[in-house]
Design a protein around this motif. Sequence first.
Motif, PDB file in Angstrom:
ATOM      1  N   TRP A  69      -3.085   0.537  -7.339  1.00  0.00           N
ATOM      2  CA  TRP A  69      -2.566   0.809  -8.679  1.00  0.00           C
ATOM      3  C   TRP A  69      -3.668   1.396  -9.570  1.00  0.00           C
ATOM      4  O   TRP A  69      -3.901   0.969 -10.684  1.00  0.00           O
ATOM      5  CB  TRP A  69      -1.934  -0.413  -9.303  1.00  0.00           C
ATOM      6  N   ILE A  70      -4.307   2.415  -9.013  1.00  0.00           N
ATOM      7  CA  ILE A  70      -5.330   3.140  -9.755  1.00  0.00           C
ATOM      8  C   ILE A  70      -4.658   4.125 -10.719  1.00  0.00           C
ATOM      9  O   ILE A  70      -3.468   4.437 -10.599  1.00  0.00           O
ATOM     10  CB  ILE A  70      -6.260   3.921  -8.811  1.00  0.00           C
ATOM     11  N   THR A  71      -5.399   4.632 -11.685  1.00  0.00           N
ATOM     12  CA  THR A  71      -4.866   5.617 -12.625  1.00  0.00           C
ATOM     13  C   THR A  71      -4.553   6.913 -11.886  1.00  0.00           C
ATOM     14  O   THR A  71      -5.377   7.431 -11.127  1.00  0.00           O
ATOM     15  CB  THR A  71      -5.885   5.896 -13.745  1.00  0.00           C
ATOM     16  N   GLN A  72      -3.349   7.430 -12.121  1.00  0.00           N
ATOM     17  CA  GLN A  72      -2.927   8.674 -11.484  1.00  0.00           C
ATOM     18  C   GLN A  72      -2.949   9.851 -12.444  1.00  0.00           C
ATOM     19  O   GLN A  72      -3.387  10.937 -12.107  1.00  0.00           O
ATOM     20  CB  GLN A  72      -1.518   8.511 -10.900  1.00  0.00           C
ATOM     21  N   SER A  73      -2.472   9.616 -13.665  1.00  0.00           N
ATOM     22  CA  SER A  73      -2.421  10.683 -14.661  1.00  0.00           C
ATOM     23  C   SER A  73      -2.297  10.072 -16.050  1.00  0.00           C
ATOM     24  O   SER A  73      -1.418   9.231 -16.269  1.00  0.00           O
ATOM     25  CB  SER A  73      -1.223  11.606 -14.395  1.00  0.00           C
ATOM     26  N   GLY A  74      -3.170  10.464 -16.967  1.00  0.00           N
ATOM     27  CA  GLY A  74      -3.106   9.918 -18.315  1.00  0.00           C
ATOM     28  C   GLY A  74      -3.260   8.404 -18.299  1.00  0.00           C
ATOM     29  O   GLY A  74      -4.233   7.879 -17.772  1.00  0.00           O
ATOM     30  N   THR A  75      -2.249   7.714 -18.833  1.00  0.00           N
ATOM     31  CA  THR A  75      -2.280   6.241 -18.839  1.00  0.00           C
ATOM     32  C   THR A  75      -1.470   5.639 -17.699  1.00  0.00           C
ATOM     33  O   THR A  75      -1.317   4.423 -17.617  1.00  0.00           O
ATOM     34  CB  THR A  75      -1.720   5.705 -20.180  1.00  0.00           C
ATOM     35  N   CYS A  76      -0.962   6.478 -16.809  1.00  0.00           N
ATOM     36  CA  CYS A  76      -0.054   6.014 -15.750  1.00  0.00           C
ATOM     37  C   CYS A  76      -0.809   5.662 -14.472  1.00  0.00           C
ATOM     38  O   CYS A  76      -1.534   6.493 -13.919  1.00  0.00           O
ATOM     39  CB  CYS A  76       0.980   7.085 -15.421  1.00  0.00           C
ATOM     40  N   ASN A  77      -0.601   4.428 -13.984  1.00  0.00           N
ATOM     41  CA  ASN A  77      -1.175   4.053 -12.706  1.00  0.00           C
ATOM     42  C   ASN A  77      -0.175   4.325 -11.587  1.00  0.00           C
ATOM     43  O   ASN A  77       0.914   4.856 -11.816  1.00  0.00           O
ATOM     44  CB  ASN A  77      -1.660   2.595 -12.718  1.00  0.00           C
ATOM     45  N   THR A  78      -0.543   3.961 -10.372  1.00  0.00           N
ATOM     46  CA  THR A  78       0.300   4.286  -9.210  1.00  0.00           C
ATOM     47  C   THR A  78       1.670   3.618  -9.296  1.00  0.00           C
ATOM     48  O   THR A  78       2.698   4.258  -9.025  1.00  0.00           O
ATOM     49  CB  THR A  78      -0.402   3.867  -7.910  1.00  0.00           C
ATOM     50  N   ARG A  79       1.701   2.347  -9.659  1.00  0.00           N
ATOM     51  CA  ARG A  79       2.987   1.653  -9.769  1.00  0.00           C
ATOM     52  C   ARG A  79       3.885   2.354 -10.772  1.00  0.00           C
ATOM     53  O   ARG A  79       5.062   2.618 -10.499  1.00  0.00           O
ATOM     54  CB  ARG A  79       2.793   0.187 -10.176  1.00  0.00           C
ATOM     55  N   GLU A  80       3.346   2.657 -11.931  1.00  0.00           N
ATOM     56  CA  GLU A  80       4.150   3.284 -12.978  1.00  0.00           C
ATOM     57  C   GLU A  80       4.610   4.681 -12.566  1.00  0.00           C
ATOM     58  O   GLU A  80       5.734   5.101 -12.886  1.00  0.00           O
ATOM     59  CB  GLU A  80       3.323   3.332 -14.265  1.00  0.00           C
ATOM     60  N   THR A  81       3.772   5.384 -11.827  1.00  0.00           N
ATOM     61  CA  THR A  81       4.139   6.716 -11.338  1.00  0.00           C
ATOM     62  C   THR A  81       5.314   6.636 -10.369  1.00  0.00           C
ATOM     63  O   THR A  81       6.249   7.442 -10.435  1.00  0.00           O
ATOM     64  CB  THR A  81       2.932   7.384 -10.660  1.00  0.00           C
ATOM     65  N   ILE A  82       5.287   5.656  -9.454  1.00  0.00           N
ATOM     66  CA  ILE A  82       6.388   5.495  -8.502  1.00  0.00           C
ATOM     67  C   ILE A  82       7.654   5.025  -9.207  1.00  0.00           C
ATOM     68  O   ILE A  82       8.768   5.461  -8.870  1.00  0.00           O
ATOM     69  CB  ILE A  82       6.006   4.524  -7.373  1.00  0.00           C
ATOM     70  N   LEU A  83       7.530   4.153 -10.198  1.00  0.00           N
ATOM     71  CA  LEU A  83       8.708   3.720 -10.950  1.00  0.00           C
ATOM     72  C   LEU A  83       9.389   4.916 -11.608  1.00  0.00           C
ATOM     73  O   LEU A  83      10.619   5.020 -11.608  1.00  0.00           O
ATOM     74  CB  LEU A  83       8.318   2.685 -12.007  1.00  0.00           C
ATOM     75  N   LYS A  84       8.610   5.824 -12.161  1.00  0.00           N
ATOM     76  CA  LYS A  84       9.198   7.021 -12.782  1.00  0.00           C
ATOM     77  C   LYS A  84       9.775   7.946 -11.721  1.00  0.00           C
ATOM     78  O   LYS A  84      10.857   8.525 -11.914  1.00  0.00           O
ATOM     79  CB  LYS A  84       8.151   7.756 -13.617  1.00  0.00           C
ATOM     80  N   ARG A  85       9.084   8.086 -10.593  1.00  0.00           N
ATOM     81  CA  ARG A  85       9.559   8.968  -9.524  1.00  0.00           C
ATOM     82  C   ARG A  85      10.858   8.484  -8.921  1.00  0.00           C
ATOM     83  O   ARG A  85      11.788   9.264  -8.669  1.00  0.00           O
ATOM     84  CB  ARG A  85       8.488   9.053  -8.431  1.00  0.00           C
ATOM     85  N   ASP A  86      10.959   7.184  -8.675  1.00  0.00           N
ATOM     86  CA  ASP A  86      12.091   6.638  -7.936  1.00  0.00           C
ATOM     87  C   ASP A  86      13.255   6.210  -8.819  1.00  0.00           C
ATOM     88  O   ASP A  86      14.332   5.910  -8.311  1.00  0.00           O
ATOM     89  CB  ASP A  86      11.647   5.434  -7.103  1.00  0.00           C
ATOM     90  N   GLY A  87      13.044   6.149 -10.122  1.00  0.00           N
ATOM     91  CA  GLY A  87      14.103   5.693 -11.013  1.00  0.00           C
ATOM     92  C   GLY A  87      14.935   6.815 -11.596  1.00  0.00           C
ATOM     93  O   GLY A  87      14.657   7.995 -11.416  1.00  0.00           O
ATOM     94  N   THR A  88      15.969   6.417 -12.308  1.00  0.00           N
ATOM     95  CA  THR A  88      16.833   7.350 -13.029  1.00  0.00           C
ATOM     96  C   THR A  88      16.797   6.985 -14.508  1.00  0.00           C
ATOM     97  O   THR A  88      16.861   5.809 -14.868  1.00  0.00           O
ATOM     98  CB  THR A  88      18.282   7.257 -12.507  1.00  0.00           C
ATOM     99  N   ASN A  89      16.681   8.007 -15.348  1.00  0.00           N
ATOM    100  CA  ASN A  89      16.638   7.815 -16.810  1.00  0.00           C
ATOM    101  C   ASN A  89      15.561   6.811 -17.219  1.00  0.00           C
ATOM    102  O   ASN A  89      15.779   5.947 -18.075  1.00  0.00           O
ATOM    103  CB  ASN A  89      18.009   7.354 -17.331  1.00  0.00           C
ATOM    104  N   VAL A  90      14.397   6.923 -16.601  1.00  0.00           N
ATOM    105  CA  VAL A  90      13.309   5.999 -16.904  1.00  0.00           C
ATOM    106  C   VAL A  90      12.642   6.376 -18.220  1.00  0.00           C
ATOM    107  O   VAL A  90      12.258   7.529 -18.430  1.00  0.00           O
ATOM    108  CB  VAL A  90      12.263   5.992 -15.768  1.00  0.00           C
TER     109      VAL A  90
END
Length: 214
Positions: A69-90
């Motif tokens: 769960w390292i930082t991927q972009s801006g303030t988003c870490n890996t978990r948050e990036t996958i939540l946005k990728r895999d979710g709908t209307n996040v």
Amino acid sequence: MPKFYARRRLGFLAAFTGLIASAGLLNGPAASAALPTPISAATARTYLASLTVATEDRTGYNRDLFPHWITQSGTCNTRETILKRDGTNVVTDSSCAATSGSWYSPYDGATWSAAADVDIDHLVPLAEAWDSGADSWTTSRRQSFANDLTRPQLLAVTDNVNQAKGDQDPATWMPSRTAYRCTYVRAWVQVKYYYDLSVDSAEKSALQGYLASC
């Protein structure tokens, strides 16, 4: 249509009714996880045949040896990036935490409306990787493995299902949704092949069996 579940909630009926009225989630399309498309079954069979078969050894394993769960972009870490990728209307806040959305878990067919009910699964678990060769890796390579957004290695799924899976390989655990099992084993083999990880004999036999029907 995947079924909605709610757990550990008081006032379930009132909250559920309000959710339907405000979001119309039951009548809308289900969210669909966006796992990178795995290799074909034929390629997976070829890759599997080339993997080293070895007995697993967990000596020295510690989850902290895989910085995740390292930082991927801006303030988003890996978990948050996958939540946005895999979710709908996040929807996320200024710290990139998901405040609303919908997540479909392909392992069990459940749909969730709270990020807290969703885990990010390491499809090939960290402990399994350690057993299979990652014990000799550098910390940097283990970090890359634990945060890999390119291979089909990270997926948003029901938290309890992920916890039940734990560190098991396909010889002892598979998604309860049989429709997803072919995708799962193709992804498993792809990740193991890319990272040059071994398989044990029971794991290889199980993978061969599932791939034969893909």
